[in-house]
Design an enzyme around this catalytic site. Structure first.
Site, PDB file in Angstrom:
ATOM      1  N   TYR A  69     -12.953  -4.576   1.144  1.00 32.97           N
ATOM      2  CA  TYR A  69     -12.829  -3.494   1.474  1.00 32.97           C
ATOM      3  C   TYR A  69     -14.169  -2.834   2.153  1.00 32.97           C
ATOM      4  O   TYR A  69     -15.165  -2.491   1.443  1.00 32.97           O
ATOM      5  CB  TYR A  69     -12.484  -2.565   0.186  1.00 32.97           C
ATOM      6  CG  TYR A  69     -11.221  -2.655  -0.463  1.00 32.97           C
ATOM      7  CD1 TYR A  69     -10.294  -3.361   0.255  1.00 32.97           C
ATOM      8  CD2 TYR A  69     -10.803  -1.899  -1.497  1.00 32.97           C
ATOM      9  CE1 TYR A  69      -9.067  -3.570  -0.260  1.00 32.97           C
ATOM     10  CE2 TYR A  69      -9.582  -1.974  -2.054  1.00 32.97           C
ATOM     11  CZ  TYR A  69      -8.743  -2.912  -1.620  1.00 32.97           C
ATOM     12  OH  TYR A  69      -7.393  -2.853  -2.083  1.00 32.97           O
ATOM     13  N   GLY A 222       3.172   4.757   2.119  1.00 34.44           N
ATOM     14  CA  GLY A 222       4.443   3.980   2.544  1.00 34.44           C
ATOM     15  C   GLY A 222       4.284   3.187   3.766  1.00 34.44           C
ATOM     16  O   GLY A 222       3.228   2.189   3.672  1.00 34.44           O
ATOM     17  N   PRO A 226      -2.617   0.853   5.610  1.00 32.48           N
ATOM     18  CA  PRO A 226      -4.059   1.134   5.480  1.00 32.48           C
ATOM     19  C   PRO A 226      -4.350   2.474   6.356  1.00 32.48           C
ATOM     20  O   PRO A 226      -5.418   2.932   6.359  1.00 32.48           O
ATOM     21  CB  PRO A 226      -4.710  -0.134   6.069  1.00 32.48           C
ATOM     22  CG  PRO A 226      -3.718  -0.784   6.774  1.00 32.48           C
ATOM     23  CD  PRO A 226      -2.292  -0.296   6.161  1.00 32.48           C
TER      24      PRO A 226
END
Length: 312
Positions: A69, A222, A226
């Site tokens: 990340y 949904g 990202p």
């Protein structure tokens, strides 16, 4: 709905192995920028640190992160270490994941081999400034069997580098495969109101029966993944949100948590106001009729259905 004074301690709790956590935690993916990874503009460092500290002040004691990340200027693990380390709060549980690999340039590389997982674990340890990791999820990267990879992590657990193990992006057969090697305390799969996936629904059910935490990702995003929160809400979702004076994102989180006491939420944000809204969603109580209406949306039997489903 009012969100300013609601703490994560009011959202209920679950235990990851022997580690109690509140049901609404925090996902670190969005800390690094306006969108995850290299997809958006890098975040303001001090703002991200402030959001993390405020999350802990509001009772969040479960943070989900990963060494991959990062954006061009920010690393989620470094931000967590800077904001909360030295020392970390005693009750804080940090969950990370291994398997995917990104080059320093930000490009995705090939998935780690089993013999490379120790290096990924040690990188998380270094970045977070810890001598062990509370929970490590093995993110499946399309391989048919996870036995060799999960076995490598089980060896690191025996060596004391990892306390508990989980799996991610798995089907029921992969969960069973892992359980034959070592205990699994959590499963992290994509799951959300408009992300229908029969395999994920089945894993959700199995986890409930076996007392394993089910920790969905992209519950708010949904199919936007990202990139951020979904804007494809549908009439049923908007109607329920209006009835509760809540945002569609809050209803998505509330519906997800209504799927079982073993379901945990890890919404991520770099915005203090969104942080408070996400935690407040954990105490929002939907009626049985509202849950049924949203269940129909999830099954594709009502407006707002989407068939897109993707793991990263």
């Amino acid at each position: 709905m009012t969100s300013e004074t609601i703490a994560a301690t009011a959202t209920g709790s679950w235990t990851l192995g022997d580690l109690p956590v509140n049901r609404v935690g925090f996902g670190a993916m969005r800390l690094t920028g306006s969108a995850a990874f290299h997809l958006g503009a890098p975040s303001e460092r001090e703002r991200s640190i402030a959001v993390l500290r405020h999350a802990v002040e509001l009772g969040v004691n479960h943070i989900d992160t990963a060494a991959f990340y990062f954006s061009s200027l920010r690393s989620a693990n470094e931000l967590i270490n800077s904001a909360l380390g030295g020392p970390y709060p005693d009750d804080l549980v940090i969950v990370t994941k291994v398997g995917p690999h990104r080059e320093y340039s930000g490009e995705w590389g090939t998935a780690a081999r089993p013999d490379q997982l120790r290096g990924q674990v040690e990188e998380n340890l270094r970045q977070l400034g810890r001598d062990h990791l509370d929970v490590v999820n093995l993110r499946r990267m399309r391989q048919d069997s996870i036995a060799e990879h999960f076995g490598a992590l089980a060896e690191l657990r025996e060596a004391g580098l990892i306390r508990h193990l989980g799996v991610s992006a798995v089907e029921p057969r992969h969960l069973a495969e892992a359980q034959a090697i070592a205990p699994v305390v959590c499963v992290q799969n994509q799951f959300g109101l408009q992300a229908p996936d029969p395999a994920a629904d089945e894993v959700l059910r199995i986890c409930g029966e076996q007392g394993i935490a089910f920790v969905p990702f992209y519950a708010i995003a949904g199919e936007a993944g990202p990139e951020g929160a979904s804007t494809a809400h549908g009439d049923e979702l908007l109607a329920v949100a209006h009835a509760h004076d809540a945002t569609p994102a809050q209803i998505r989180l509330a519906w997800t948590l209504h799927q079982g006491a073993h379901v945990l939420a890890i919404p991520g944000t770099g915005d203090p106001d969104h942080l408070a809204e996400n935690i407040a969603a954990g105490v929002l109580r939907l009626t049985a009729e509202e849950v049924a209406r949203l269940d129909a949306v999830h099954r594709g039997e009502a407006s707002g259905q989407s068939s897109t489903n993707r793991f990263i």
